[in-house]
Design an enzyme around this catalytic site. Structure first.
Site, PDB file in Angstrom:
ATOM      1  N   HIS A  51       0.329  -6.170  59.015  1.00  0.00           N
ATOM      2  CA  HIS A  51       1.030  -5.562  57.893  1.00  0.00           C
ATOM      3  C   HIS A  51       2.495  -6.003  57.897  1.00  0.00           C
ATOM      4  O   HIS A  51       2.987  -6.616  58.838  1.00  0.00           O
ATOM      5  CB  HIS A  51       0.920  -4.045  57.972  1.00  0.00           C
ATOM      6  CG  HIS A  51      -0.461  -3.538  57.689  1.00  0.00           C
ATOM      7  ND1 HIS A  51      -0.758  -2.202  57.574  1.00  0.00           N
ATOM      8  CD2 HIS A  51      -1.636  -4.203  57.485  1.00  0.00           C
ATOM      9  CE1 HIS A  51      -2.049  -2.053  57.321  1.00  0.00           C
ATOM     10  NE2 HIS A  51      -2.600  -3.252  57.271  1.00  0.00           N
ATOM     11  N   GLU A  53       5.350  -4.475  58.211  1.00  0.00           N
ATOM     12  CA  GLU A  53       6.252  -3.988  59.253  1.00  0.00           C
ATOM     13  C   GLU A  53       6.100  -4.799  60.539  1.00  0.00           C
ATOM     14  O   GLU A  53       7.088  -5.122  61.206  1.00  0.00           O
ATOM     15  CB  GLU A  53       5.970  -2.509  59.539  1.00  0.00           C
ATOM     16  CG  GLU A  53       6.184  -1.594  58.344  1.00  0.00           C
ATOM     17  CD  GLU A  53       4.924  -1.363  57.523  1.00  0.00           C
ATOM     18  OE1 GLU A  53       4.750  -0.235  57.035  1.00  0.00           O
ATOM     19  OE2 GLU A  53       4.118  -2.307  57.360  1.00  0.00           O
ATOM     20  N   LEU A 211     -16.413 -18.427  35.761  1.00  0.00           N
ATOM     21  CA  LEU A 211     -15.526 -17.299  36.111  1.00  0.00           C
ATOM     22  C   LEU A 211     -14.875 -17.482  37.479  1.00  0.00           C
ATOM     23  O   LEU A 211     -14.725 -16.518  38.240  1.00  0.00           O
ATOM     24  CB  LEU A 211     -16.283 -15.968  36.043  1.00  0.00           C
ATOM     25  CG  LEU A 211     -16.915 -15.623  34.690  1.00  0.00           C
ATOM     26  CD1 LEU A 211     -17.585 -14.258  34.754  1.00  0.00           C
ATOM     27  CD2 LEU A 211     -15.899 -15.668  33.564  1.00  0.00           C
TER      28      LEU A 211
END
Length: 345
Positions: A51, A53, A211
């Site tokens: 993450h 941090e 797509l």
């Protein structure tokens, strides 16, 4: 901007670098400041990896420098074990003086617990700095957890006189292009930013799209098809191995390779969005056709619409959906198209 806002804006700018890569996690940026200087910064790069941090802490190099610093983070630090350990524990261990947070995390497994833990450890917490911008950054994440459905973006291209397609002869297939090559690249960029892309059966029968993301670098979204009575043959483009495909229908549950047929009571927006929520799909780009787009408009389950208008005219054909709202902004794109952006508040 004051000092806190200045560094929070840097967190937001960093966080956007993870767009299209971190879902179903939120995009987060983190900046660590000491004595008026940034000593470390980072952002959540890819789902399953560190993450923001932790990335910022690594960037500091010497963890002892973090003691007494101010940690800026665009979203409340997590408190639960997922793919990675809780970030709030790592922050507490390094003893910063203050943590400045852009917005609280509305995920029930966090939801204020990170702030409570920091405060119990004697760390000053300031929250709500550039909160509106931080919520806009993670509009997909907040919609998913607060409304318990994916963030829905409607997209279509129409002629200046309001048509999606020409009148077709029976069994006529192939795409009647409306927008330019440059705008097509923009649409592929949009696809790469969302977790899923949704179309109805008639779009597959008429255009046979794959797509996928081909014009830009990015991750293919999960393809979502509405085929109530299972009329599609298995050789259409959306059943290729390029990406997972979900087929919503009223007849059966079945899986073959990367394609899964999902039986629901009726092929309505309600049951489709409920199932996508259960599957942790945070956002969906609805690309058509006209009837499918109208379902989302009539049921009032959309958050944004992006309408590409070309100067060409068809004079007759399939009418484009109509939004009663005024665009929040528009801009020219490519040599001749204009993109109009709508928001449903």
């Amino acid at each position: 901007m004051n000092t806190d806002e200045h560094y929070m804006q840097r967190c937001i700018d960093l966080a956007y670098l993870g767009l299209g890569q971190v879902s179903p996690n939120p995009m987060v940026g983190c900046v660590i400041v000491k004595d008026g200087e940034i000593i470390g910064e980072g952002y959540h790069r890819t789902y399953g990896q560190s993450h923001a941090e932790i990335e910022a802490i690594k960037n500091v190099g010497n963890n002892l420098k973090i003691k007494g610093s101010t940690v800026y983070v665009s979203l409340e630090p997590c408190t639960h074990f997922g793919k990675t350990p809780p970030c709030v524990s790592s922050i507490i261990e390094l003893k910063p003086r203050k943590v400045v947070i852009g917005s609280r995390d509305s995920n029930p497994s966090v939801a204020g617990r990170g702030i409570d833990r920091l405060q119990r450890e004697g760390i000053q917490v300031v929250e709500g700095v550039l909160e509106e911008a931080c919520r806009e950054l993670n509009k997909r994440f907040f919609t998913f957890h607060e409304k318990r459905r994916p963030y829905v973006i409607l997209k279509w291209a129409q002629t200046q006189d309001g048509y999606l397609d020409r009148n077709r002869e029976e069994d006529e297939t192939g795409i009647n292009w409306i927008s330019t090559v440059e705008t097509k690249m923009l649409v592929h960029k949009w696809r790469a930013e969302e977790a899923g892309i949704l179309v109805g059966r008639n779009t597959i029968l008429n255009d046979n799209p794959s797509l996928t993301v081909r014009q830009v670098s990015g991750k293919n979204p999960t393809r979502i098809v509405i085929d109530s009575n299972l009329k599609l043959s298995e050789d259409v483009g959306v059943f290729s191995a390029d990406a997972p495909t979900l087929v919503f229908n009223r007849l059966r549950n079945f899986q073959k390779n990367n394609v899964e047929w999902i039986k629901i009571p009726e092929t309505s927006t309600r049951f489709i969005l409920e199932e996508l929520y259960r599957r942790n799909i945070l956002s969906v780009l609805v690309e058509g056709g006209s009837r499918t787009l109208q379902y989302f408009i009539i049921d009032n389950v959309w958050d944004e619409a992006r309408v590409i208008v070309s100067p060409i005219k068809f004079k007759e054909g399939m009418r484009a959906p109509v939004l009663t709202k005024t665009p929040v902004r528009s801009h020219p794109f490519g040599p001749s198209d204009t993109v109009y952006y709508y928001q449903r508040k």
